[in-house]
Design a protein around this motif. Sequence first.
Motif, PDB file in Angstrom:
ATOM      1  N   LEU B   4       0.824  -1.204   0.000  1.00 18.54           N
ATOM      2  CA  LEU B   4       0.000   0.000   0.000  1.00 18.54           C
ATOM      3  C   LEU B   4       0.865   1.264   0.000  1.00 18.54           C
ATOM      4  N   ALA B   5       1.873   1.267   0.869  1.00 18.41           N
ATOM      5  CA  ALA B   5       2.731   2.452   0.976  1.00 18.41           C
ATOM      6  C   ALA B   5       3.452   2.701  -0.339  1.00 18.41           C
ATOM      7  N   ARG B   6       3.929   1.595  -0.958  1.00 14.52           N
ATOM      8  CA  ARG B   6       4.654   1.781  -2.220  1.00 14.52           C
ATOM      9  C   ARG B   6       3.730   2.320  -3.310  1.00 14.52           C
ATOM     10  N   ARG B   7       2.514   1.770  -3.343  1.00 16.07           N
ATOM     11  CA  ARG B   7       1.560   2.263  -4.343  1.00 16.07           C
ATOM     12  C   ARG B   7       1.262   3.743  -4.117  1.00 16.07           C
ATOM     13  N   LEU B   8       1.086   4.108  -2.848  1.00 15.45           N
ATOM     14  CA  LEU B   8       0.754   5.499  -2.552  1.00 15.45           C
ATOM     15  C   LEU B   8       1.893   6.431  -2.938  1.00 15.45           C
ATOM     16  N   LEU B   9       3.141   5.912  -2.816  1.00 16.69           N
ATOM     17  CA  LEU B   9       4.296   6.742  -3.169  1.00 16.69           C
ATOM     18  C   LEU B   9       4.361   7.046  -4.656  1.00 16.69           C
ATOM     19  N   THR B  10       3.838   6.134  -5.471  1.00 14.52           N
ATOM     20  CA  THR B  10       3.882   6.383  -6.925  1.00 14.52           C
ATOM     21  C   THR B  10       2.851   7.429  -7.345  1.00 14.52           C
ATOM     22  N   PHE B  11       1.849   7.671  -6.480  1.00 12.01           N
ATOM     23  CA  PHE B  11       0.796   8.637  -6.833  1.00 12.01           C
ATOM     24  C   PHE B  11       1.352   9.990  -7.294  1.00 12.01           C
ATOM     25  N   PRO B  12       2.182  10.636  -6.480  1.00 15.18           N
ATOM     26  CA  PRO B  12       2.658  11.963  -6.886  1.00 15.18           C
ATOM     27  C   PRO B  12       3.399  11.933  -8.215  1.00 15.18           C
ATOM     28  N   LEU B  13       4.166  10.846  -8.443  1.00 15.57           N
ATOM     29  CA  LEU B  13       4.929  10.756  -9.697  1.00 15.57           C
ATOM     30  C   LEU B  13       3.993  10.694 -10.891  1.00 15.57           C
ATOM     31  N   VAL B  14       2.983   9.820 -10.795  1.00 23.01           N
ATOM     32  CA  VAL B  14       2.028   9.701 -11.899  1.00 23.01           C
ATOM     33  C   VAL B  14       1.310  11.031 -12.106  1.00 23.01           C
ATOM     34  N   MET B  15       0.923  11.663 -11.003  1.00 21.82           N
ATOM     35  CA  MET B  15       0.213  12.945 -11.114  1.00 21.82           C
ATOM     36  C   MET B  15       1.089  13.990 -11.803  1.00 21.82           C
ATOM     37  N   LEU B  16       2.373  13.985 -11.474  1.00 18.18           N
ATOM     38  CA  LEU B  16       3.288  14.944 -12.094  1.00 18.18           C
ATOM     39  C   LEU B  16       3.340  14.714 -13.604  1.00 18.18           C
ATOM     40  N   GLY B  17       3.445  13.440 -13.983  1.00 12.62           N
ATOM     41  CA  GLY B  17       3.474  13.097 -15.407  1.00 12.62           C
ATOM     42  C   GLY B  17       2.199  13.544 -16.103  1.00 12.62           C
ATOM     43  N   VAL B  18       1.068  13.240 -15.473  1.00  8.18           N
ATOM     44  CA  VAL B  18      -0.221  13.629 -16.050  1.00  8.18           C
ATOM     45  C   VAL B  18      -0.298  15.142 -16.198  1.00  8.18           C
ATOM     46  N   SER B  19       0.170  15.854 -15.169  1.00  7.87           N
ATOM     47  CA  SER B  19       0.062  17.315 -15.211  1.00  7.87           C
ATOM     48  C   SER B  19       0.868  17.891 -16.369  1.00  7.87           C
ATOM     49  N   ILE B  20       2.057  17.336 -16.585  1.00  5.83           N
ATOM     50  CA  ILE B  20       2.881  17.839 -17.692  1.00  5.83           C
ATOM     51  C   ILE B  20       2.204  17.543 -19.027  1.00  5.83           C
ATOM     52  N   LEU B  21       1.719  16.306 -19.155  1.00  9.64           N
ATOM     53  CA  LEU B  21       1.080  15.903 -20.416  1.00  9.64           C
ATOM     54  C   LEU B  21      -0.101  16.809 -20.754  1.00  9.64           C
ATOM     55  N   VAL B  22      -0.998  16.981 -19.776  1.00  8.55           N
ATOM     56  CA  VAL B  22      -2.203  17.750 -20.076  1.00  8.55           C
ATOM     57  C   VAL B  22      -1.863  19.221 -20.302  1.00  8.55           C
ATOM     58  N   PHE B  23      -0.904  19.720 -19.545  1.00  2.69           N
ATOM     59  CA  PHE B  23      -0.522  21.127 -19.682  1.00  2.69           C
ATOM     60  C   PHE B  23       0.011  21.413 -21.092  1.00  2.69           C
ATOM     61  N   VAL B  24       0.855  20.513 -21.550  1.00  2.28           N
ATOM     62  CA  VAL B  24       1.446  20.712 -22.878  1.00  2.28           C
ATOM     63  C   VAL B  24       0.422  20.432 -23.977  1.00  2.28           C
ATOM     64  N   ALA B  25      -0.333  19.324 -23.807  1.00  2.00           N
ATOM     65  CA  ALA B  25      -1.249  18.903 -24.871  1.00  2.00           C
ATOM     66  C   ALA B  25      -2.275  19.987 -25.186  1.00  2.00           C
ATOM     67  N   ILE B  26      -2.876  20.564 -24.151  1.00  2.00           N
ATOM     68  CA  ILE B  26      -3.939  21.544 -24.399  1.00  2.00           C
ATOM     69  C   ILE B  26      -3.376  22.796 -25.053  1.00  2.00           C
ATOM     70  N   ARG B  27      -2.092  23.052 -24.847  1.00  2.27           N
ATOM     71  CA  ARG B  27      -1.485  24.230 -25.484  1.00  2.27           C
ATOM     72  C   ARG B  27      -0.962  23.935 -26.887  1.00  2.27           C
ATOM     73  N   LEU B  28      -0.786  22.661 -27.184  1.00  7.48           N
ATOM     74  CA  LEU B  28      -0.313  22.301 -28.529  1.00  7.48           C
ATOM     75  C   LEU B  28      -1.442  22.340 -29.545  1.00  7.48           C
ATOM     76  N   VAL B  29      -2.675  22.145 -29.076  1.00  9.25           N
ATOM     77  CA  VAL B  29      -3.805  22.145 -30.003  1.00  9.25           C
ATOM     78  C   VAL B  29      -3.935  23.542 -30.608  1.00  9.25           C
ATOM     79  N   PRO B  30      -4.114  23.621 -31.940  1.00  8.46           N
ATOM     80  CA  PRO B  30      -4.269  24.943 -32.544  1.00  8.46           C
ATOM     81  C   PRO B  30      -5.488  25.666 -31.968  1.00  8.46           C
ATOM     82  N   GLY B  31      -5.436  26.985 -31.952  1.00  4.58           N
ATOM     83  CA  GLY B  31      -6.516  27.774 -31.367  1.00  4.58           C
ATOM     84  C   GLY B  31      -6.229  27.968 -29.893  1.00  4.58           C
TER      85      GLY B  31
END
Lengths: 506, 320
Positions: B4-31
Amino acid sequence: MGRHLSTKLLSSLALAVAIGATAIASPASAASLKMAWKQDATGLDPHKQTAFSSIRLLELIYEPLVRLDKDLQIVPAVAASWEFAADAKQLTFKLNPNAKFQDGKPVTAADVKASFERLLDEKTAAAARANFLSIASIETPDQATVVFKLSQPDAPLLTAMASINAAIVPAAEIAAGTIGTKALGTGPFKLDKWEPNSKETLSANKDWAGGKIAIDGIDISVLPDETAILAALRTKQVDFALINDPLVATLVPKETSLVLNRTPVLAYHVLQMNPSRKPMDVLAVRQAISCAIDRKDVLDTASVGEGKVTGPLTMPGYTSDASALFCYKQDIAKAKKLMAEAGFANGFTATVIAANGEPATAAAEAQVLQSQLAEIGVKLNIKMMELNVYVDAWLKGDFDMAVALNGGRADPYSMYNRYWTKTGNLQKVTNYIDDTLDSLMQKGRVETDPAKRKVIFADFEKHLVEVAPWAWLYTSYSYTAQQKNVQGFVPTPEGSLFGLSKVTLQ
Amino acid sequence: MSYLARRLLTFPLVMLGVSILVFVAIRLVPGDAITAMLGTEAGLLTPAQRAALSAYFGIDKPILVQYWSWLLGVLQGDLGISVIHGKPALTIILERFPLTLQLALMSMCVALLVGLPAGVFAATRNEKISDLAVRIFAMIGQSTPNFVVGLLIIYALSAGFGILPAMGEFTPFLTDPLRNLGQMILPAITLGFAFAASVTRISRSAMLDVLSDDYVRTARSKGVPKRSVIWRHALPNALIPVVTLSGVEFGYLLGGAVLVEQIYALPGLGRLVLEAILQRDYALVQGCVLFIAFNFMVVNLLVDLAYVTLDPRIRLGEGN
């Protein structure tokens, strides 16, 4: 088995009761009009918002100095009267002494001055500013008089002022920086609550200078699917609704309890060619394309015949007989001849862009055009795009051809100066400069005699269709649907819902 | 370290990855937010006007600077302000989430209440007519898009019976349970329909496997009643794939059901994300996607923990 049956019965009964209860739960509450539309407003700043969906809402809350009636004639709003000086370089307004903001404060000349100064300030970032650049200064000799001094004669200015983008807002709210967060206008309805993309609640403005309002207010629901809007009308969950899709609109009259309002609008469907790209730079090619199009067929196939074939001028008072325009009758032989003359006897390939669902008929229009142009060897590849992506490409002029639904204006100059004058803001989109078009536009701008203006713009239209940078197709209708007990709504060619201020619920 | 502890530790990492992806993706779309607000009228803006609007929307700075200041806010629980709503993104998301959660729970109930019994029933009548009927029904359920089901239901109710669930706004269950259920039951059925079909198919095949296992045969030969064999001995072991499927599906549903929300005009998370994307409301898109990703990870974790409860032989995090 018996037990199973009764459980089943019981559960279906519960379901029916639950749904029935919600259907009845909203009683015919007092006399608020229940309204539905597909697309919600995107903001509350009347100077900044340009989307139809926003303007429809803001027109109920705010008012400009003057407004356009159903025949596009200018009628009083915040101003009671107005006068152009003989040289058309000065425009004077007398304000309606009864005009009040919804907080009870009277509208003064200072509010008008502050509103226009805000509009003209580049920091406000109002797209409509482009229509008011001839305003050199604004004077307020007394509380009820406003004088606009113009740098050059500007006949279309008054019509431009009839837009909600030139709404009068309180000077105090401008100073406080709350325009756009707080809706405080002089219009017939007050905005009590707005949940974007979900609903808004409006109540009647008892102090409205325009007269007494017969309904208590308007409750607007955003129903993103138009067949669901039709269902809501059918079950009387909604009294009044806006319909965009002609296919859905044609279903309304089939319901005996409903009435459909259908009004021709100023916006036009058009095939834009890009004359900066080969071979659309060749006049004969553009003309060939225009000649190869059967406009009536596009209208009938893409829009179930709901509309009218049109030339560039769509406003009553300026429209002409479209069939007399260059190649408005499909002429494949002539088109092929023109193609051969231009050295494209075997045709060419081009890409046409269109926005998904904007308008609802965009994809169908592109397909009909594709099949029609195939007859003269032009192979069109259709590229459908999300609206925003499309707008981005459109603004950059990054297309061979584009299927578009462009907005209209009550005045031909305001409608087309952005495209067909040398200094037009959208030169990048049209990529086309023509001296004749430019000089006719300038003439139309300064001429104040309506009869002479009509002649000038008739020449403009004839020439524009002949040089064919774009092929104008048709204008459609704006639709509203209502229950039979809703009476007194007058639609306008601008698709305004201002007529709701005169509505009664029988 | 515990699983459980190990799984919980990966949460912030995955969230960081998701945040970068969505931040960049929405800005890459034209308009951008400007063209989203003004449409083609954006072409009328002067450079100074455009700059003023960019500053207003917070898109005038380099993307790295934008990301950094947003990330700092997120770390303090501030997902940014939605420009359309004029409210903090998190507030709006939390306003919309109860509807989405309820819809997800109700459609799961519909799916499991219909799908499980149907699957078990079909498995026990393997290759008989009734099995075939269930399988055909499941096939239809799986291959019919839910918006078609939704539109048909709406049409049938409104045209045939003149009734329709209240549309446009959401009444929370605690405010008015009857109105709430009246609003939610049809969307739940619409959503649950296709999922019930998947549950039927999965539980049927899992049951068929289990029913041919030795221990089931042993139980039968010991004279355990058929009903007890099926429901007490076989079913719990057949549930693992159903739980996996339900977990994934539930995670998806917590992200909102765009089409069903559109058709029934329910202001849920799905429509919120869609509208935020269409209007290029960056803070709201980013906030929603982070929120959805977080929910998805939580649900997945719960599914893993559920395995252990269902089958004590499974030991999480100890090699195999």
